[in-house]
Structure formats: C-alpha cells, structure tokens
Design an enzyme around this catalytic site. Structure first.
Site, PDB file in Angstrom:
ATOM      1  N   TYR A 196      -1.189   0.038  10.339  1.00 39.38           N
ATOM      2  CA  TYR A 196      -1.289  -0.430   8.956  1.00 39.38           C
ATOM      3  C   TYR A 196      -0.057  -0.015   8.152  1.00 39.38           C
ATOM      4  CZ  TYR A 196      -3.304  -1.408   4.358  1.00 39.38           C
ATOM      5  OH  TYR A 196      -3.534  -1.894   3.098  1.00 39.38           O
ATOM      6  N   SER A 237       0.852  -1.188   0.000  1.00 41.65           N
ATOM      7  CA  SER A 237       0.000   0.000   0.000  1.00 41.65           C
ATOM      8  C   SER A 237       0.883   1.230   0.000  1.00 41.65           C
ATOM      9  CB  SER A 237      -0.899   0.004   1.239  1.00 41.65           C
ATOM     10  OG  SER A 237      -1.506   1.263   1.424  1.00 41.65           O
TER      11      SER A 237
END
Length: 246
Positions: free
Chosen positions: A157, A144
């Site tokens: 995250y 990501s």
C-alpha cells in the site's frame, strides 16, 4: 466556504462508499454533474438517490478498475456526451494485506499495484485530453500518509501511494501551463471500511466521518485552488499544504 460547480462535469472513482461516496455527494450539492464509478451497483444506486435528494444529477458507471479497456472506453464516452471533463477525483484504491514484505503473495501485490497505480495512470491517460478542454480543470489524486511514513508491514500500500504521488507531481509539471491544477490529497485517518480493515482494534467513533473529509476536499475542486503539483493533507478541520521539494 461556498463552492459553485454549476455546469461542471466531475468524475469520481470508488464512489459507492466512504470518501468517494461523500465527495461525489458534495460535488453534486455544489452543482456538478457527477459521473460515479465503482464496482458495487447497489452502492452507486444509493448514491444516485442521495444526489437526487439534494437536487443534483449523476451518471452511474459500474465497472472494475482492473478492466483497463473499460477505463479507455470511459474517456471516449465522456467525450461523446459532454466533450470535456472539469473535475477528476481518482479515489478508488485497495489496501491489500498488512504483512511483512517477504510474506506478501505475488497476486496480492500485483492487484494492489493494478488498482492503485496502473489504473490511476490509465485513468489519467484516458481523461487528460478532456480535462485540457476545461477552463478550470481540477484533478485530485487520493494518496495517504503511508506514502511517506512507510511503516513496517504496509509495503504494498505504501509503495502504491508513493507511486501515485509521483504520477501526480509529474503530470502537474507536464500540464502547468494549462488551466488544469493537479494535487495529491491525504485524507488522513477516516472512518472507512479500508481503515477498519487496516486497524481492526481501533474505535471508529474516534475518527472523522468521510462526509467531514469530503466537505474539506471540495474547495480543491473550485477556482480557489491555484497551485499544482502539491500534496494537501486534511488535518484539524483544515487543509494543510505540505510543500514538496523541487
């Protein structure tokens, strides 16, 4: 671009929905036999129906990636049945919470790291010998932009995705003399349940559907991919190679 994956064996985690679901479907459409893993049995069964509808085949493996013994057993089972693995799509992951780092509960942080990082490492360890037996092994580790942007409140995250990119680059360096190619993939903002959880006020219709993203990821699974240890980001209907420093 037409990708021919006939007689290839592909393992996809997080295959019951979103990018994992549609990537598994694209792989099957290209001729690969898909080993589809996820916690949600209903989602896997829907995927199986969709794969059969396009003339493909799949093996469904419902389990939780927090079960490390199950990951080890998966590798052994693939060896017993097929003797090799050609494609790994390490897609499964969780967001955790959007919160200041100091407010994140320990159990939440640990779960994000368990699913996103430890399970990915365990999966690599389990299937590396199988990928080494392929004449065209491909491993795609889903990442990501959060790994690089490190925006406020995304701590767990972001840290987990930075960690899996480090694992992928290290693994690529260790296997660069093999036919195995290892890449990280940043799919970009996509119309998924995780994106909706992270950005609840966003209009999902403004985002690419996961089927669009999956179609652009598919070429990375074929012989056209010659580089290893790189990060590819899906942008503007194309794959962009963000070359990392040596």
């Amino acid at each position: 671009m037409t990708v021919n994956l006939k007689d290839r064996i592909a393992l996809v985690t997080g295959a019951s929905r979103g990018i994992g679901y549609y990537t598994a479907l694209e792989l099957a459409r290209a001729g690969a036999h898909v080993i589809a893993c996820a916690r949600t049995v209903g989602g896997l069964e829907e995927l199986d129906d969709a794969i059969k509808a396009v003339g493909g085949s799949a093996t469904l493996v419902p389990f939780d990636l927090a079960d490390m013994q199950a990951i080890d057993t998966l590798g052994a089972s693939i060896f017993e049945r097929w003797g090799k693995l050609d494609i790994l799509i390490a897609n499964a992951g969780i967001l955790g919470v959007i919160s200041p780092i100091g407010h994140v509960e320990a159990k939440v942080f640990e779960k994000v790291m368990t699913i996103n990082v430890t399970a990915t490492w365990r999966l690599i360890r389990s299937v590396e010998p199988l990928l080494a037996k392929s004449d065209q092994g491909r491993a795609l580790i889903m990442s990501s932009a959060a790994a690089h942007k490190c925006r406020p409140f995304w701590g767990p995250y972001s840290a987990s995705k930075a960690a899996v990119e480090a694992l992928a680059r290290t693994w690529a360096g260790e296997t660069q003399r093999l036919p195995l190619r290892v890449v990280s993939v940043d799919p970009g903002a996509t119309r998924t349940a995780m994106r909706a959880q992270a950005m609840p006020g966003e209009d999902p219709s403004t985002l690419p559907h996961p089927s669009e993203v999956a179609a652009r990821i598919l070429p990375l699974c074929g012989p056209e991919l010659t580089e290893t240890g790189k990060l590819f980001a899906v942008r503007e209907n194309r794959l962009v190679d963000y070359r990392m420093p040596e």
